[in-house]
Design an enzyme around this catalytic site. Structure first.
Site, mmCIF file in Angstrom:
data_model
loop_
_atom_site.group_PDB
_atom_site.id
_atom_site.type_symbol
_atom_site.label_atom_id
_atom_site.label_comp_id
_atom_site.label_asym_id
_atom_site.label_seq_id
_atom_site.Cartn_x
_atom_site.Cartn_y
_atom_site.Cartn_z
ATOM 1 C CG ASP A 1 -2.329 0.168 0.992
ATOM 2 O OD1 ASP A 1 -2.698 1.257 0.501
ATOM 3 O OD2 ASP A 1 -3.104 -0.768 1.265
ATOM 4 C CG ASP B 1 -4.663 5.274 1.216
ATOM 5 O OD1 ASP B 1 -5.567 4.441 1.352
ATOM 6 O OD2 ASP B 1 -4.557 6.294 1.926
ATOM 7 C CD GLU C 1 -9.073 4.519 -1.144
ATOM 8 O OE1 GLU C 1 -9.939 4.116 -0.368
ATOM 9 O OE2 GLU C 1 -8.123 5.240 -0.772
ATOM 10 C CG HIS D 1 -9.010 -2.066 4.127
ATOM 11 N ND1 HIS D 1 -8.819 -1.958 2.766
ATOM 12 C CD2 HIS D 1 -8.659 -0.872 4.650
ATOM 13 C CE1 HIS D 1 -8.356 -0.743 2.490
ATOM 14 N NE2 HIS D 1 -8.253 -0.069 3.614
ATOM 15 C CG ASP D 2 -11.499 1.264 3.600
ATOM 16 O OD1 ASP D 2 -11.024 1.158 4.751
ATOM 17 O OD2 ASP D 2 -10.888 1.801 2.656
HETATM 18 C C1 GLC Z 1 -8.111 4.753 2.353
HETATM 19 C C2 GLC Z 1 -8.001 3.466 3.111
HETATM 20 C C3 GLC Z 1 -8.691 3.633 4.428
HETATM 21 C C4 GLC Z 1 -8.039 4.767 5.176
HETATM 22 C C5 GLC Z 1 -7.970 6.034 4.329
HETATM 23 C C6 GLC Z 1 -7.049 7.042 4.923
HETATM 24 O O1 GLC Z 1 -9.433 5.074 2.092
HETATM 25 O O2 GLC Z 1 -8.512 2.417 2.359
HETATM 26 O O3 GLC Z 1 -8.674 2.459 5.188
HETATM 27 O O4 GLC Z 1 -8.731 5.034 6.350
HETATM 28 O O5 GLC Z 1 -7.496 5.767 3.047
HETATM 29 O O6 GLC Z 1 -5.725 6.684 4.700
#
Ligand code: GLC
Ligand code: CA
Length: 580
Positions: free
Chosen positions: A102, A209, A273, A351-352
């Site tokens: 990540d 991310d 993402e 995971h979210d």
């Molecule tokens: C992304 C991750 C999440 C995190 C956020 C802040 O959305 O997937 O888990 O809280 O970034 O880094």
């Protein structure tokens, strides 16, 4: 036509996401760790996946479970060491799998040395590596933050620093200050510390991310009031897909990523993402091969089903949705690559988010296994790169509804909850507490973070100690050991599907998508076409039997039921027909 897409390893690969805290604890301290993952490499390879995405294992105070990094070049001690990551790289490669990490570089932890320096004085050379701004004052002389923006995890995006008498910006928690990508030294440091350090060790790419938030509108103006009565307002238009974002990502690609290759000599991969970008045109400019930015992105329409608008105070409000909405979303992201040089991803868990069985199928005992397999069919036959989240392959479900709020550990859940309690108690919104709890029971990020269920021993075999999150009450029913012995299990079914996806990758990975019977409320049917090869997918999203599609001379490739009927789709049945 999508058959025109160049063939590249990462398009055909299935990725398996590991959440290190919850995968396997090797030493009984209750936290998953790298030696635990190493123990399970053969299991991961046995699924038939081609690459592993490891969520953050970097050094971190764990306010946001490692998405708050205090040192990019160190590993969080309970997870292991840099040497353990090197061993994991080797082990993945020895099993023919690639490994991506990540890349969390929109922000650091407030404990990162860069931020400590930055906050130490206004004249520190790293002051400008983060966003510092003076206060505003209202007519009554009260101190106010520089803008009225709402942060992701509730509250303002600005936190006051007593020491230097300025506010700093954080889109997420106050312990996650945003890095200032406008500053060139800052960007160079990110490239060296967060990227080259790990690429030099042999990783095969990154999941990137919050990739579309590095560039903000730095004049920092107030967002329009869309949530009257609140002192913070949704403001994504000021910090998402900002004016220099494409320039930054192109630079990151050109200066760093393009200089590296995978262990077997292929280009390294990036998957970004990309939240809050619902228009295909807005996505294509990131993933068009010509643009040389990202290989592919995650887009989140699917996980937003049933949620309030992202970035609003309503994420967990919980709204009803119907199957045709899901189908139209899939159609949009399946077809947007046709006739373009862009690529798409296929996923329904990470995971979210809550577990897919609980959100899109049914997690009652009678149907949970059936709906896990039906969803597997529905997603594994789609075009694009397939991502599987740990536990999805055994049909793990959300935490039981009876669990109290104390079992929810996520900073987002806890912040929403605290806000809801406050607004209920002060009379602003008396029923908010109950509404938010219901939303969390279905959609909290916590559900995906429960310990992985390996077997029927204590804590599902995840840990000999006390797990950092409570193990699911159902671990004796839903676990790997039981499912490995059962040729009809969700696990066996996923293995079969992944094999078929490979055998027929022309039509499954690269085929053109056509949605059938779009308005049907009960079944999801679509056709895939690659030259003369046709596949037809039919998935029943209800507890009743449903009519079969018109299959012509196609033959049944597989059904999620051992005995599938000639006339009707069984409840939560998924089928694939093909003409090979
Ligand atoms: C992304 C991750 C999440 C995190 C956020 C802040 O959305 O997937 O888990 O809280 O970034 O880094
Ligand atoms: Ca451990």
């Amino acid at each position: 036509m999508s058959q025109g897409h160049d063939r590249v390893w990462w398009k055909e690969a299935t990725f398996y996401q590991i959440y290190p805290a919850s995968f396997k604890d090797s030493n009984g301290d209750g936290w998953g760790d790298l030696p635990g993952i190493l123990e399970k490499i053969a299991y991961i390879a046995s699924l038939g996946v081609d690459a592993v995405w490891l969520s953050p294992m970097f050094d971190s105070p764990q306010v946001d479970m490692g998405y708050d990094i205090s040192d990019y070049e160190k590993v969080y001690a309970p997870y292991g060491t840099v040497e353990d990551v090197e061993a994991l790289i080797k082990a993945c490669h020895a099993h023919g799998m690639k490994l991506i990490l990540d890349l969390v570089v929109n922000h650091t932890s407030s404990q990162h040395a860069w931020f400590r320096e930055s906050r130490s004085s206004k004249s520190n050379p790293k002051r400008d590596w983060y966003f510092w701004r003076p206060a505003r004052y209202d007519e009554a002389g009260n101190r106010r933050p520089p803008t009225n923006w709402r942060s992701y995890f509730a509250g303002s995006t600005w936190t006051w620093d007593e020491e230097t008498q300025e506010y700093y910006l954080h889109l997420y928690d106050e312990s996650q200050p945003d890095l200032n990508w406008e500053n060139e030294d800052c960007r160079r440091a990110i490239y060296d510390s967060a990227m080259r350090f790990w690429l030099d060790k042999g990783i095969d790419g990154f999941r990137v991310d919050t990739v579309n938030k590095y560039s903000k509108y730095v004049d920092f103006s107030d967002a329009p009031i869309t949530e009257p009565g609140s002192d913070v307002q949704p403001a994504a238009q000021f910090w998402c897909n900002g004016p220099r974002i494409h320039e930054f990502i192109r630079e990151m690609n050109g200066e760093v990523l393009s200089k590296y290759s995978t262990f077997d000599g292929l280009p390294v991969v990036t998957v970004g993402e990309l939240s809050m970008t619902p228009e295909p045109g807005g996505v294509l400019c990131y993933v068009s091969a010509k643009a040389k930015q990202l290989d592919m992105v995650f887009q989140f329409d699917i996980t937003h089903l049933g949620q309030g608008p992202p970035g609003s105070d309503n994420k967990y409000a919980g709204t009803a949705w119907k199957l045709p909405q899901l189908k139209r979303i899939v159609e949009k992201w399946q077809t947007f690559i046709e006739g373009t040089d862009g690529w798409t991803t296929v996923f329904c868990e990470n995971h979210d988010n809550g577990r897919s069985v609980s959100r899109y199928g049914s997690d009652v005992p009678e149907w949970r296994e059936k709906s896990a397999k039906m969803l597997a069919v529905c997603f594994a036959a789609q075009t694009g790169t397939l991502f599987l989240y740990q536990g999805q392959e055994i049909g793990m479900v959300n935490a039981p509804r009876e669990w109290e709020i104390e079992e929810y550990k996520d900073v987002e859940s806890q912040n929403y909850w605290k806000e809801a309690v406050r607004l209920s108690e002060d009379g602003t919104d008396p029923t908010r507490r109950e509404r938010i709890m219901r939303g969390l029971q279905l959609m909290a990020r916590d559900h995906a973070r429960l310990p992985f269920q390996w077997n029927s021993t204590a804590n599902g075999g995840f840990s000999n100690g006390r797990p950092w999150m409570r193990a699911h009450d159902l671990y004796r029913e839903i676990n790997v050991e039981v499912q490995e012995q059962d040729t009809n299990s969700v696990l066996s079914f996923w293995k079969l599907l992944l094999r078929l996806r490979k055998d027929h990758k022309d039509v499954f990975v690269y085929g053109a998508f056509e949605l059938l019977d779009a308005d049907n409320l009960n079944t999801f049917m679509y056709k895939k076409q690659y030259r003369e090869k046709t596949a037809l997918v039919a998935a029943n999203f209800t507890e009743e039997q449903q009519p079969l599609p018109e299959v012509g001379d196609l033959k049944l490739l597989l059904s999620s039921y051992p005995e599938s009927s000639q006339e009707r789709l069984h409840p939560y049945e998924g089928r694939i027909y093909i003409n090979y």
